[in-house]
Design an enzyme around this catalytic site. Structure first.
Site, PDB file in Angstrom:
ATOM      1  N   GLU A  98      78.103  31.163  18.327  1.00 52.89           N
ATOM      2  CA  GLU A  98      79.229  30.844  17.308  1.00 52.89           C
ATOM      3  C   GLU A  98      80.265  29.901  18.128  1.00 52.89           C
ATOM      4  O   GLU A  98      80.216  30.291  19.443  1.00 52.89           O
ATOM      5  CB  GLU A  98      80.003  32.265  16.656  1.00 52.89           C
ATOM      6  N   ASN A 125      77.891  25.279  21.085  1.00 46.65           N
ATOM      7  CA  ASN A 125      77.090  24.698  19.873  1.00 46.65           C
ATOM      8  C   ASN A 125      75.491  25.145  19.869  1.00 46.65           C
ATOM      9  O   ASN A 125      74.840  25.065  20.797  1.00 46.65           O
ATOM     10  CB  ASN A 125      77.323  22.940  20.246  1.00 46.65           C
ATOM     11  N   ASP A 148      78.018  25.891   7.257  1.00 49.62           N
ATOM     12  CA  ASP A 148      78.949  25.158   6.590  1.00 49.62           C
ATOM     13  C   ASP A 148      78.379  24.211   5.909  1.00 49.62           C
ATOM     14  O   ASP A 148      77.493  23.214   6.362  1.00 49.62           O
ATOM     15  CB  ASP A 148      79.903  24.341   7.682  1.00 49.62           C
ATOM     16  N   LYS A 152      80.976  16.827   0.890  1.00 52.30           N
ATOM     17  CA  LYS A 152      80.820  15.408   0.487  1.00 52.30           C
ATOM     18  C   LYS A 152      79.898  14.735   1.066  1.00 52.30           C
ATOM     19  O   LYS A 152      79.386  14.992   2.261  1.00 52.30           O
ATOM     20  CB  LYS A 152      82.258  15.050   1.040  1.00 52.30           C
ATOM     21  N   ASP A 184      75.348  29.265  -0.582  1.00 50.16           N
ATOM     22  CA  ASP A 184      75.878  29.459  -1.740  1.00 50.16           C
ATOM     23  C   ASP A 184      76.155  27.789  -2.417  1.00 50.16           C
ATOM     24  O   ASP A 184      76.471  27.971  -3.504  1.00 50.16           O
ATOM     25  CB  ASP A 184      77.151  30.247  -1.893  1.00 50.16           C
ATOM     26  N   THR A 253      79.055  39.242   3.438  1.00 54.03           N
ATOM     27  CA  THR A 253      79.916  38.891   4.453  1.00 54.03           C
ATOM     28  C   THR A 253      81.062  38.345   3.711  1.00 54.03           C
ATOM     29  O   THR A 253      80.941  38.095   2.326  1.00 54.03           O
ATOM     30  CB  THR A 253      79.543  37.756   5.148  1.00 54.03           C
ATOM     31  N   SER A 254      82.408  38.210   4.131  1.00 52.48           N
ATOM     32  CA  SER A 254      83.601  37.551   3.360  1.00 52.48           C
ATOM     33  C   SER A 254      83.116  36.255   2.796  1.00 52.48           C
ATOM     34  O   SER A 254      83.622  35.885   1.753  1.00 52.48           O
ATOM     35  CB  SER A 254      84.671  37.503   4.520  1.00 52.48           C
ATOM     36  N   PHE A 255      82.403  35.513   3.581  1.00 55.25           N
ATOM     37  CA  PHE A 255      81.970  34.127   3.043  1.00 55.25           C
ATOM     38  C   PHE A 255      81.179  34.237   1.796  1.00 55.25           C
ATOM     39  O   PHE A 255      81.390  33.645   0.652  1.00 55.25           O
ATOM     40  CB  PHE A 255      81.333  33.371   4.162  1.00 55.25           C
ATOM     41  N   GLU A 256      80.299  35.021   1.815  1.00 49.59           N
ATOM     42  CA  GLU A 256      79.458  35.546   0.732  1.00 49.59           C
ATOM     43  C   GLU A 256      80.247  36.077  -0.425  1.00 49.59           C
ATOM     44  O   GLU A 256      80.242  35.752  -1.857  1.00 49.59           O
ATOM     45  CB  GLU A 256      78.263  36.303   0.714  1.00 49.59           C
TER      46      GLU A 256
HETATM   47  C1  LIG Z   1      80.413  29.490   6.730  1.00 45.11           C
HETATM   48  S1  LIG Z   1      80.581  30.439   8.190  1.00 45.11           S
HETATM   49  C2  LIG Z   1      79.525  31.707   7.940  1.00 45.11           C
HETATM   50  C3  LIG Z   1      79.448  32.909   8.602  1.00 45.11           C
HETATM   51  C4  LIG Z   1      78.318  33.922   8.662  1.00 45.11           C
HETATM   52  N1  LIG Z   1      77.219  33.381   9.078  1.00 45.11           N
HETATM   53  C5  LIG Z   1      78.343  34.576   7.224  1.00 45.11           C
HETATM   54  O1  LIG Z   1      77.375  34.558   6.596  1.00 45.11           O
HETATM   55  O2  LIG Z   1      79.375  35.099   6.738  1.00 45.11           O
HETATM   56  C6  LIG Z   1      79.856  29.306   9.495  1.00 45.11           C
HETATM   57  C7  LIG Z   1      79.976  29.549  10.882  1.00 45.11           C
HETATM   58  O3  LIG Z   1      79.112  28.663  11.589  1.00 45.11           O
HETATM   59  C8  LIG Z   1      79.817  28.222  12.707  1.00 45.11           C
HETATM   60  N2  LIG Z   1      79.182  27.029  13.208  1.00 45.11           N
HETATM   61  C9  LIG Z   1      79.011  25.857  12.678  1.00 45.11           C
HETATM   62  N3  LIG Z   1      78.429  25.069  13.251  1.00 45.11           N
HETATM   63  C10 LIG Z   1      77.989  25.651  14.545  1.00 45.11           C
HETATM   64  C11 LIG Z   1      77.327  25.107  15.675  1.00 45.11           C
HETATM   65  N4  LIG Z   1      76.832  23.868  15.776  1.00 45.11           N
HETATM   66  N5  LIG Z   1      77.248  26.232  16.604  1.00 45.11           N
HETATM   67  C12 LIG Z   1      77.684  27.305  16.540  1.00 45.11           C
HETATM   68  N6  LIG Z   1      78.409  27.809  15.507  1.00 45.11           N
HETATM   69  C13 LIG Z   1      78.601  26.790  14.327  1.00 45.11           C
HETATM   70  C14 LIG Z   1      81.551  28.096  12.369  1.00 45.11           C
HETATM   71  O4  LIG Z   1      82.080  28.285  13.301  1.00 45.11           O
HETATM   72  C15 LIG Z   1      81.397  29.282  11.267  1.00 45.11           C
HETATM   73  O5  LIG Z   1      81.956  30.143  11.776  1.00 45.11           O
END
Ligand SMILES: C[S@@+](CC[C@H](N)C(=O)[O-])C[C@H]1O[C@@H](n2cnc3c(N)ncnc32)[C@H](O)[C@@H]1O
Length: 275
Positions: A98, A125, A148, A152, A184, A253-256
């Site tokens: 993360e 990353n 993510d 767009k 989603d 999760t909170s996102f789901e």
């Molecule tokens: C929408 S959240 C989903 C979190 C979790 N997996 C869930 O299901 O609730 C996406 C996460 O991916 C992380 N992220 C995006 N691109 C990344 C990357 N290249 N390397 C590490 N983390 C990344 C973002 O910081 C964000 O916290």
């Protein structure tokens, strides 16, 4: 771009994240410092504070102290899926990847409070973690849940699930290893399926499943859940299918939960690396 010494100084393409607020409570900051270099893996950086220097190879037995399978959870957010997996599979070694430090700190808090010993985290990353930290064929499973969506069109290039990224995933997975995806956003789900179905290293473990009117993609298009105009059935119909059943270890999760409240469908995909 590379310097004369061969050290990369900028990334080749756009990253899939925007770094968010890094502030944490003093308690979480202390916790972070206490575990930096142990549960929070040390990372040698090159050009950016989320980069990973080449030759940062991990040794799974050395880092986790047990020779179980390695499960890599990418983009863990607040770490709910890593935590649930680590509790249910204490013999497995979990790596949470993360870029959002407060999210990892929240996971760290739960890991420490519950005394879990099978979780390590890396603030970096993900593509660079796959390339530089993970030995080829080292991971049994790679999870990427609610990546993510970059909704767009002009930002689609920032989406994580692209052919090049799947090359990196394929390298890190052991033959027969499993890639689990969930999203989603129907448009991103269709892209994930298209890219992974076309990738020579992967096979869909549920080919054709839920094709037709019951496909979540058909339903999402019919209802316009990506904030799109609803489409008529003949245009909405997904005759490919291939959607996996919900991965039982994956918590809501909170996102789901937010996606469910907004009426979006959930798409699971599971691929096996062909040996
Ligand atoms: C929408 S959240 C989903 C979190 C979790 N997996 C869930 O299901 O609730 C996406 C996460 O991916 C992380 N992220 C995006 N691109 C990344 C990357 N290249 N390397 C590490 N983390 C990344 C973002 O910081 C964000 O916290």
């Amino acid at each position: 771009m590379q310097t004369r010494e061969g050290v990369k100084i900028v990334r080749d393409g756009p990253v899939s994240f925007v770094r968010r607020e890094l502030s944490m409570s003093p308690t979480r900051q202390r916790l972070w410092q206490d575990h930096l270099g142990t549960t929070i893996l040390p990372v040698t950086r090159t050009f950016a504070d989320t980069s990973v220097a080449p030759q940062s190879h991990l040794s799974v037995p050395d880092v986790w102290g047990q020779a179980g399978p390695l499960i890599v959870d990418i983009g863990v957010g607040h770490g709910e899926s890593t935590f649930a997996g680590a509790v249910q599979h204490p013999q497995a070694n979990f790596l949470a990847v993360e870029v959002y430090r407060p999210g990892l700190a929240k996971l760290l808090d739960r890991v420490v409070t519950d005394g879990l010993t099978n979780v390590r985290m890396v603030e970096a990353n993900a593509p660079e973690v796959l390339d530089h930290m993970l030995p080829a064929g080292s991971a049994q499973e790679i999870w990427i849940f609610f990546s993510d969506p970059w909704q767009k069109n002009r930002y689609h290039k920032r989406r994580l699930i692209q052919p090049k990224f799947l090359d990196q995933v394929a390298r890190a997975l052991t033959p027969g290893g499993v890639l689990r995806l969930a999203t989603d956003w129907s448009n991103y789900a269709a892209q994930m399926r298209e890219v992974a179905d076309a990738h020579p290293a992967f096979e869909n473990l549920h080919p054709g499943r839920l094709a037709g009117p019951d496909s979540p993609l058909t339903l999402a298009r019919l209802h316009g859940t990506d904030d799109d105009t609803p489409q008529p059935l003949e245009e909405a119909l997904d005759d490919v299918g291939g959607w996996a059943p919900r991965f039982e270890t994956r918590p809501v999760t909170s996102f789901e939960a937010k996606a469910q409240r907004a009426g979006r469908y959930i798409f699971d995909l599971t691929y096996r690396k062909i040996s």
